[in-house]
Design a protein around this motif. Structure first.
Motif, PDB file in Angstrom:
ATOM      1  N   SER A 186      -6.185   3.623  -6.367  1.00  0.00           N
ATOM      2  CA  SER A 186      -6.656   4.288  -5.154  1.00  0.00           C
ATOM      3  C   SER A 186      -8.165   4.186  -5.050  1.00  0.00           C
ATOM      4  CB  SER A 186      -6.233   5.760  -5.161  1.00  0.00           C
ATOM      5  OG  SER A 186      -6.611   6.387  -3.950  1.00  0.00           O
ATOM      6  N   GLU A 187      -8.655   3.854  -3.849  1.00  0.00           N
ATOM      7  CA  GLU A 187     -10.083   3.764  -3.591  1.00  0.00           C
ATOM      8  C   GLU A 187     -10.355   4.150  -2.138  1.00  0.00           C
ATOM      9  OE1 GLU A 187     -10.663  -0.229  -4.904  1.00  0.00           O
ATOM     10  OE2 GLU A 187      -9.614  -1.105  -3.191  1.00  0.00           O
ATOM     11  N   PHE A 230       0.838  -1.193   0.000  1.00  0.00           N
ATOM     12  CA  PHE A 230       0.000   0.000   0.000  1.00  0.00           C
ATOM     13  C   PHE A 230       0.877   1.249   0.000  1.00  0.00           C
ATOM     14  CE2 PHE A 230      -2.197  -3.413   2.275  1.00  0.00           C
ATOM     15  CZ  PHE A 230      -3.347  -3.540   1.501  1.00  0.00           C
ATOM     16  N   ASP A 283      -0.601   4.498   0.371  1.00  0.00           N
ATOM     17  CA  ASP A 283      -1.233   5.399   1.342  1.00  0.00           C
ATOM     18  C   ASP A 283      -2.199   4.589   2.185  1.00  0.00           C
ATOM     19  OD1 ASP A 283      -0.147   7.941   0.287  1.00  0.00           O
ATOM     20  OD2 ASP A 283      -1.355   7.424  -1.467  1.00  0.00           O
ATOM     21  N   PHE A 337      -0.260   2.031  -8.752  1.00  0.00           N
ATOM     22  CA  PHE A 337      -1.154   1.890  -7.605  1.00  0.00           C
ATOM     23  C   PHE A 337      -2.567   2.322  -7.984  1.00  0.00           C
ATOM     24  CE2 PHE A 337       2.901   1.848  -5.538  1.00  0.00           C
ATOM     25  CZ  PHE A 337       2.730   1.086  -4.389  1.00  0.00           C
ATOM     26  N   LEU A 376      -7.379   4.703   0.111  1.00  0.00           N
ATOM     27  CA  LEU A 376      -6.389   3.633   0.240  1.00  0.00           C
ATOM     28  C   LEU A 376      -5.805   3.317  -1.131  1.00  0.00           C
ATOM     29  CD1 LEU A 376      -5.069   1.383   2.017  1.00  0.00           C
ATOM     30  CD2 LEU A 376      -6.988  -0.081   1.346  1.00  0.00           C
ATOM     31  N   ALA A 377      -4.489   3.432  -1.281  1.00  0.00           N
ATOM     32  CA  ALA A 377      -3.817   3.121  -2.550  1.00  0.00           C
ATOM     33  C   ALA A 377      -3.120   1.775  -2.420  1.00  0.00           C
ATOM     34  CB  ALA A 377      -2.805   4.211  -2.895  1.00  0.00           C
ATOM     35  N   ARG A 378      -3.508   0.825  -3.278  1.00  0.00           N
ATOM     36  CA  ARG A 378      -2.911  -0.511  -3.232  1.00  0.00           C
ATOM     37  C   ARG A 378      -2.147  -0.781  -4.521  1.00  0.00           C
ATOM     38  NH1 ARG A 378      -5.985  -3.816  -6.463  1.00  0.00           N
ATOM     39  NH2 ARG A 378      -8.170  -3.224  -6.793  1.00  0.00           N
TER      40      ARG A 378
END
Length: 309
Positions: free
Chosen positions: A213-214, A153, A155, A211, A217-219
């Motif tokens: 982002s949702e 992750f 963020d 990444f 949360l950035a995965r």
């Protein structure tokens, strides 16, 4: 409506039905009969003036009112539980589902061993793996439908807690008997032999710098440092499933750019030679994350300790 006239047990039933979307599974979790679950939902529907759930071929689908209620009610129930004091968790006799979101790679590398630990220490507990790639991961954590998510992750919002698991870098894997097996791979070699890599979603799906982002949360979507690849390297194939890599390598001279921990596992289990990459790439930290409302949940505290172990 008068909140004092609502039976809190009805809200517990609502919470579990919302999570399971299935009356049979909800009845097992609550240790109630199917008819008792239906009766409880009927009372709550009458009190709220809403259907709450509609029976479909895909299960019990929540109405807009139920969707809006779900997260606040779950948080309220957890606060009540915390105020009353959590009961100690007894792994040997616990009957519950632990829900973890992970990729196929993490499932193979980590959760295979975690499953063995649960079988030994908590034989009545179930381990449910959800894909961490095609769901709204942050939303699922917010709703309490996932206990722990494992991944890389960029963020992590303040509402989530995190635990570092391991650090990985990019490494090359190749088929046995590859012309480069056993020798130092150079940047020039990457211009000769095309590359295979794992990507779980590209720019067309909104990925930025590898990444997605949702909800804050950035995965990680690219399981490699795409920006570090030399300009002369040809990225010939991207696949969404890392476990397909060994069979794809065996029939070609491609080189796979993989996380070092996965490359090591393929070397041990599949006999695929590994080699360092001939260029600098960033290292990434694999982490376990969860909603911080479960920081003090005894069962989930125990689960996280087993993951760490």
């Amino acid at each position: 409506m008068n909140v004092d006239r609502i039976d809190l047990n009805l809200l517990r039933v609502f919470n579990i039905v919302f999570e399971e979307r299935n009356l049979q599974r909800a009845s097992r979790r609550l240790n109630l009969s199917h008819s008792a679950i239906s009766h409880a939902l009927g009372r709550l529907r009458e009190a709220l003036g809403d259907e709450l759930f509609v029976r479909t071929a895909g299960g019990m689908q929540p109405t807009a009112r139920a969707q809006a209620m779900a997260a606040p009610l779950r948080n309220a129930l957890l606060q009540i539980s915390g105020a009353l004091g959590n009961e100690p968790f007894a792994p040997a006799t616990a009957q519950r589902d632990f829900v973890i979101a992970a990729t196929d790679y993490v499932t193979l590398l980590l959760l295979e061993r975690l499953s063995a630990q649960l079988q030994e220490l908590a034989p009545l507990a179930n381990l449910v793996i959800r894909p961490s790639t095609r769901i709204d991961l942050a939303g699922q954590l917010d709703l309490g439908r996932i206990d722990v998510a494992i991944g890389v992750f960029a963020d992590i919002p303040s509402r989530f807690s995190a635990m570092p698991l391991w650090t990985q870098t990019d490494t090359l894997s190749m088929r046995p008997g590859h012309p480069l097996a056993g020798r130092k791979v150079t940047a020039e070699d990457l211009a000769t032999y095309p590359l295979l890599a794992v990507s779980l979603g590209g720019a067309e799906e909104g990925a930025v710098d590898g990444f997605l982002s949702e909800r804050g949360l950035a995965r990680e979507s690219d399981m490699f440092d795409r920006a570090a690849l030399p300009e002369t390297a040809r990225l010939r194939m991207l696949v969404p499933h890392s476990l397909a890599v060994p069979s794809l390598l065996r029939s070609s001279d491609m080189l796979a750019v993989l996380p070092s921990s996965l490359s090591k596992l393929f070397a041990e289990r599949e006999g695929l030679p590994a080699a360092p990459i001939p260029y600098p790439a960033r290292s990434r930290q694999m982490q376990a994350i969860w909603h911080n409302r479960s920081d003090s949940d005894p069962a989930l505290t125990w689960l996280r300790s087993q993951i760490s172990r």
